[in-house]
Enzyme design. Structure first.
Site, short mmCIF file in Angstrom:
data_model
loop_
_atom_site.label_atom_id
_atom_site.label_comp_id
_atom_site.label_asym_id
_atom_site.label_seq_id
_atom_site.Cartn_x
_atom_site.Cartn_y
_atom_site.Cartn_z
N THR A 70 0.85 -1.19 0.00
CA THR A 70 0.00 0.00 0.00
C THR A 70 0.88 1.24 0.00
O THR A 70 1.91 1.28 0.69
CB THR A 70 -0.93 0.00 1.23
OG1 THR A 70 -1.75 1.18 1.20
CG2 THR A 70 -0.18 -0.02 2.54
N HIS B 179 2.26 -11.51 14.30
CA HIS B 179 3.29 -12.04 15.20
C HIS B 179 3.00 -13.49 15.62
O HIS B 179 3.84 -14.14 16.24
CB HIS B 179 3.39 -11.14 16.43
CG HIS B 179 4.75 -11.12 17.04
ND1 HIS B 179 5.76 -11.97 16.67
CD2 HIS B 179 5.29 -10.34 18.04
CE1 HIS B 179 6.85 -11.72 17.37
NE2 HIS B 179 6.58 -10.74 18.21
#
Length: 417
Positions: free
Chosen positions: A335, A388
């Site tokens: 992006t 994560h």
């Protein structure tokens, strides 16, 4: 009579919102003509006629939610163009009978919705009936300006507002109640589009389901800008497209994903699905909201191929012509907030992907070349958001460093490709 139904749209899409009717009641419809446009969670879809006839009835108004398989219109193959809806013909005698029954009522209280169906119920659209139930409104008491006497959602809202105004206590002039609009402060209320509602829902879901973390770095764009300045004219002459920044970043991401494959994976239950292909999503801002079309097999494309594909997808997005196949199956997303002037941001994951790279504005800043020298260099901050749960900090940081290295040495992208 021929029923027009909502067709199967995609495996994950079960309903849509009527965005715009492209044909009106009484119009001649040929086989293959687009009749109505539906807004789904991802794209707008035009429903085409599978048969020929005259559109005699519309069963869902603009703004109504319709499910796959539901009937939204009726075609009459034997009618002539300009034919009025069939339901309008038998209503006149019923309206007369009802008028006699309410002669004693005051004229100001006479309901305008005189048209009833065969069961004696006031004729109303499905959306109007649903809204009436939610607001506790009696359809027989609702006045309508529709020439056929059909009660619409606007009529329900106006009637409900009148009831609320009549029953509400007079407001105190000294203060505005908490949670109410101040009549002295102008506001505009707009219903969120289906796509905007979906975007909002998905972004919140990501925040709740992924252990999202963002790491940052910066890249010196000197080498890339030098290559573009030297080769841009010949590149356009040869390929018919401009050499932009996105091809460099796409190639750098692909090269880094090959070294750190967990950034190109997703979680499915208690398993990791590690993808050995590179379908890179490129976020594009449109008037209807953010969409992420996918550049397929980006590792197999040349720089010109990447630029051409991104340009085509961006144009389709702006023209609202993206298909569902253009949006499905991305493995990683890029992006570019820098096109709007963003200096730094933390992009949100595009689930079920576990990585997204954020590009930002290029700014000239003083950079230490060594202990003694300083130079002004075109610098860009990079941001990598990752899940994560499966990507450790060491791997995420190493991935972003590798992207930086490849961008600062553009020739290496040819070898990595």
């Amino acid at each position: 009579m021929i029923e027009v139904k909502v067709p199967e749209l995609a495996e994950s899409i079960t309903e849509g919102t009527v965005s715009k009717w492209l044909k009106n009641v009484g119009d001649k419809v040929n086989k293959g003509d687009d009749i109505v446009e539906l807004e789904t969670d991802k794209v707008n879809v035009q429903i085409s006629a599978e048969d020929e006839g005259v559109l005699t009835e519309i069963k869902a108004e603009e703004g109504d939610t319709v499910e796959v398989g539901s009937v939204i219109a009726v075609l009459d193959p034997n009618a002539a163009a300009g034919t009025a809806p069939a339901a309008a013909a038998p209503e006149a005698p019923k309206a007369e009978t009802k008028q006699e029954a309410i002669k004693a009522e005051p004229k100001t209280a006479a309901p305008a919705a005189e048209t009833t169906d065969d069961n004696g119920r006031t004729v109303a659209s499905p959306a109007a009936r649903k809204l009436a139930r939610e607001l506790g409104v009696n359809l027989n008491e609702v006045q309508t300006k529709d020439p056929l006497g059909r009660v619409r959602t606007e009529d329900i809202k106006q009637h409900a507002a009148g009831l609320a105004k009549a029953s509400a206590p007079a407001p105190k002039a000294s203060a505005v109640s908490a949670g109410q609009d101040d009549p002295t402060k102008p506001v505009v209320r707009e219903k969120m589009t289906r796509r905007r509602q979906t975007i909002a829902k998905r972004l919140v879901e990501v925040q709740h389901t992924a252990a999202m973390l963002t790491t940052f770095n910066e890249v010196d764009m000197t080498a890339i800008m030098d290559v573009r300045n030297r080769r841009k004219e010949k590149f356009v002459e040869k390929n018919g497209v401009k050499l932009g920044f996105m091809s460099f970043f796409t190639k750098a991401v692909v090269g880094a994903l090959k070294e750190f494959p967990l950034l190109n994976a997703e979680i499915q239950g208690d398993e990791l699905l590690i993808k050995k292909f590179y379908d890179i999503g490129v976020a594009v801002s449109t008037d209807q909201g953010l969409v992420v079309p996918v550049v397929r097999d980006a590792d197999r494309l040349t720089f010109a191929g990447v630029e051409r594909e991104i340009g085509d997808l961006a144009k389709k997005a702006r023209d609202n012509k993206l298909g569902l196949s253009d949006l499905q199956g991305g493995t990683f997303t890029i992006t570019n907030g820098g096109t709007f002037g963003s200096l730094l941001s933390t992009p949100i994951l595009n689930a079920p992907q576990v990585g997204i790279l954020g590009m930002h504005s290029i700014q000239w800043r003083p950079v230490a070349i060594d202990k003694e020298r300083m130079e002004n260099r075109p610098m860009m901050y990079l941001a990598l958001s990752y899940d994560h749960r499966i990507v450790d900090g060491k791997e995420a940081v190493s991935f972003l460093v590798r992207v930086k290295q490849l961008l600062e040495d553009p020739e290496s992208l040819l070898l990595e490709g």
